[in-house]
Design a protein around this motif. Structure first.
Motif, short mmCIF file in Angstrom:
data_model
loop_
_atom_site.label_atom_id
_atom_site.label_comp_id
_atom_site.label_asym_id
_atom_site.label_seq_id
_atom_site.Cartn_x
_atom_site.Cartn_y
_atom_site.Cartn_z
N ILE A 67 0.87 -1.18 0.00
CA ILE A 67 0.00 0.00 0.00
C ILE A 67 0.90 1.22 0.00
O ILE A 67 1.58 1.51 1.00
N ILE A 69 1.45 5.15 -0.21
CA ILE A 69 0.81 6.46 -0.06
C ILE A 69 1.76 7.50 -0.64
O ILE A 69 2.96 7.50 -0.31
N VAL A 108 -1.89 -1.20 -4.04
CA VAL A 108 -2.68 0.02 -3.89
C VAL A 108 -1.74 1.22 -3.90
O VAL A 108 -0.72 1.23 -3.19
N GLU A 109 -2.05 2.22 -4.71
CA GLU A 109 -1.34 3.50 -4.63
C GLU A 109 -2.37 4.58 -4.35
O GLU A 109 -3.34 4.72 -5.09
N LYS A 110 -2.17 5.31 -3.26
CA LYS A 110 -3.16 6.29 -2.83
C LYS A 110 -2.50 7.66 -2.70
O LYS A 110 -1.50 7.81 -1.97
N LYS A 111 -3.04 8.63 -3.40
CA LYS A 111 -2.51 9.99 -3.30
C LYS A 111 -3.23 10.72 -2.17
O LYS A 111 -4.46 10.89 -2.21
N ASN A 112 -2.48 11.09 -1.17
CA ASN A 112 -3.04 11.87 -0.06
C ASN A 112 -1.87 12.53 0.67
O ASN A 112 -1.12 11.87 1.39
N ALA A 128 -5.45 6.44 7.36
CA ALA A 128 -4.91 5.73 6.20
C ALA A 128 -5.07 4.23 6.36
O ALA A 128 -5.52 3.52 5.45
N LYS A 131 -8.69 3.00 6.16
CA LYS A 131 -9.24 3.10 4.80
C LYS A 131 -8.61 2.07 3.86
O LYS A 131 -9.29 1.52 2.98
N LEU A 132 -7.33 1.81 4.02
CA LEU A 132 -6.60 1.10 2.97
C LEU A 132 -6.21 -0.34 3.30
O LEU A 132 -5.81 -1.08 2.42
N TYR A 143 2.82 -0.83 4.32
CA TYR A 143 2.58 0.55 3.91
C TYR A 143 3.90 1.26 3.63
O TYR A 143 4.89 1.06 4.36
#
Lengths: 281, 110
Positions: A67, A69, A108-112, A128, A131-132, A143
């Motif tokens: 994951i 971020i 998963v790649e999450k921009k935040n 984070a 949610k992920l 992560y």
């Protein structure tokens, strides 16, 4: 998948162990306190009483859920870096029959930007992870982010899973993955070290010299303080401190091994706390 | 107006654990945090002129823990810090500035 010795314990024994795990601490346990010591001692005692002896996982493949971020610019991890991290894990643990795999399609790649700069125990970390995260009973949540306090990474212990399942996993500074640029810590050993904690291992310098209980592993050389480079020596008495051990604090290039005792302890921990990793489909 | 004795100015900064001077001495060497750049966790402390003291460590799984306290100087070279760590240490140490390093010897009290 995991293979097991035959003569599994009775369902009542397994149920009782699970109950104890499930009813673990509900609040943060920042140091190996008395409770932690008792729990891990219980594991060793249980082994003596054949519960673990008969059911210990002798080999295991752990599914990693990456994951990542990012803030949109920094924090991106390539497939090549993930593959090299998995190779590093398999090179480190593989000789002890603990192996790792991942599915590229599940990354998963999450921009935040807020989550990207997370600190331990922060709202950003909690949000984070909630949610992920993937089911921690089935996956190792790995992560990556940019961490506060100049940290390279942190982990949760297996005995915390029952109380805080959403927080389970390792959090790693993104640039410590192989080729990430955080020299001399960019060969993947930070991931290996934190997963060591996730499997229940303490630092080799835990609590310093005897008569402390140290890291509760018999074949690691106790030492009084962390070593930060390959030439350091903080051994208690004669001998050398284990600068090559992944659970020390040396640079990535120094870290090359886990001991047999550490692998046995990790498998005990998997058996007691993380055995459902291998029951998923 | 109260007057206090003060330690040397050079002590007021963030210090990070470097190494043991020798296994036998019990002396720990700290250096300015900025000298280390990226590093695995090190115990650090900040000594402020206003008598605040912040001790930062990481726990057994590399998670940060921080303790706030206050310091008091006892001439010629003792710093007595009034915080209690989980191990029930009262931080009390003798220090010696040596170049850019701070050598400390902890005095353990229960």
């Amino acid at each position: 998948m995991a293979s097991k010795d035959s003569d599994a314990p009775s369902s009542r024994e397994v149920k009782e162990m699970r109950r104890k795990v499930r009813e673990g601490p509900k609040c943060g346990t920042p140091v190996p306190n008395k409770w932690m010591r008792q729990v891990t001692k219980k594991a060793r005692d249980a082994q003596d009483k054949t519960l673990l002896k008969n059911n210990r996982i002798v080999s295991a493949t752990i599914k990693v859920k990456f994951i990542h971020i990012t803030d949109g610019t920094d924090g991106k991890i390539t497939q090549d870096m993930r593959q090299k991290q998995i190779k590093e894990l398999n090179d480190s643990f593989g000789s002890h029959n603990i192996k790792f795999s991942y599915n590229e399609e599940q990354v998963v790649e999450k921009k935040n930007a807020n989550w990207f700069n997370m600190g331990y125990g922060s709202a950003a970390e909690r949000q984070a992870k909630r949610k992920l995260h993937a089911d921690p009973k089935k996956y190792l949540n790995f992560y990556t982010a940019n961490l506060e306090d100049d940290l390279l990474g942190w982990a949760t212990f297996p005995w915390e899973l029952g109380g805080h399942p959403d927080m389970d996993g390792v959090v790693i500074l993104y640039s410590t993955l192989p080729g990430g640029g955080a020299a001399p810590y960019d060969e993947g050993a930070t991931g290996t070290h934190e997963i060591g904690h996730w499997l229940g291992l303490y630092h080799t310098f835990q609590d310093g010299c005897p008569p402390s209980e140290g890291d509760e592993v018999a074949d690691t050389q106790p030492h009084r303080a962390p070593d930060y480079d390959c030439d350091s020596n903080t051994a208690c008495g004669s001998g050398s401190s284990p600068v090559e051990n992944f659970m020390n604090y040396t640079e990535d290039a120094c870290m090359t091994k886990f001991t047999k005792g550490q692998a046995v302890r990790a498998k005990e921990m998997i058996t007691i706390y993380r055995n459902q990793l291998f029951r998923s489909k | 107006m109260n007057t206090y004795s003060l330690p040397p100015n050079a002590i007021f900064k963030e210090w990070a654990y470097s190494n043991l001077e020798s296994p036998e001495s019990g002396i720990e060497i700290y250096k300015p945090r900025a000298e280390f750049g990226l590093t695995r966790p090190r115990e650090t402390f900040i000594i402020k002129r206003n008598r605040e003291f912040t001790l930062s460590k990481t726990d057994a799984a590399d998670r940060p823990v921080r303790f706030e306290g206050n310091w008091r100087f006892k001439e010629p070279n003792k710093l007595i810090v009034s915080i209690k760590t989980p191990k029930k240490e009262s931080l009390k140490f003798q220090f010696q500035l040596a170049g850019n390093a701070l050598k400390i010897k902890r005095i353990l009290t229960n």
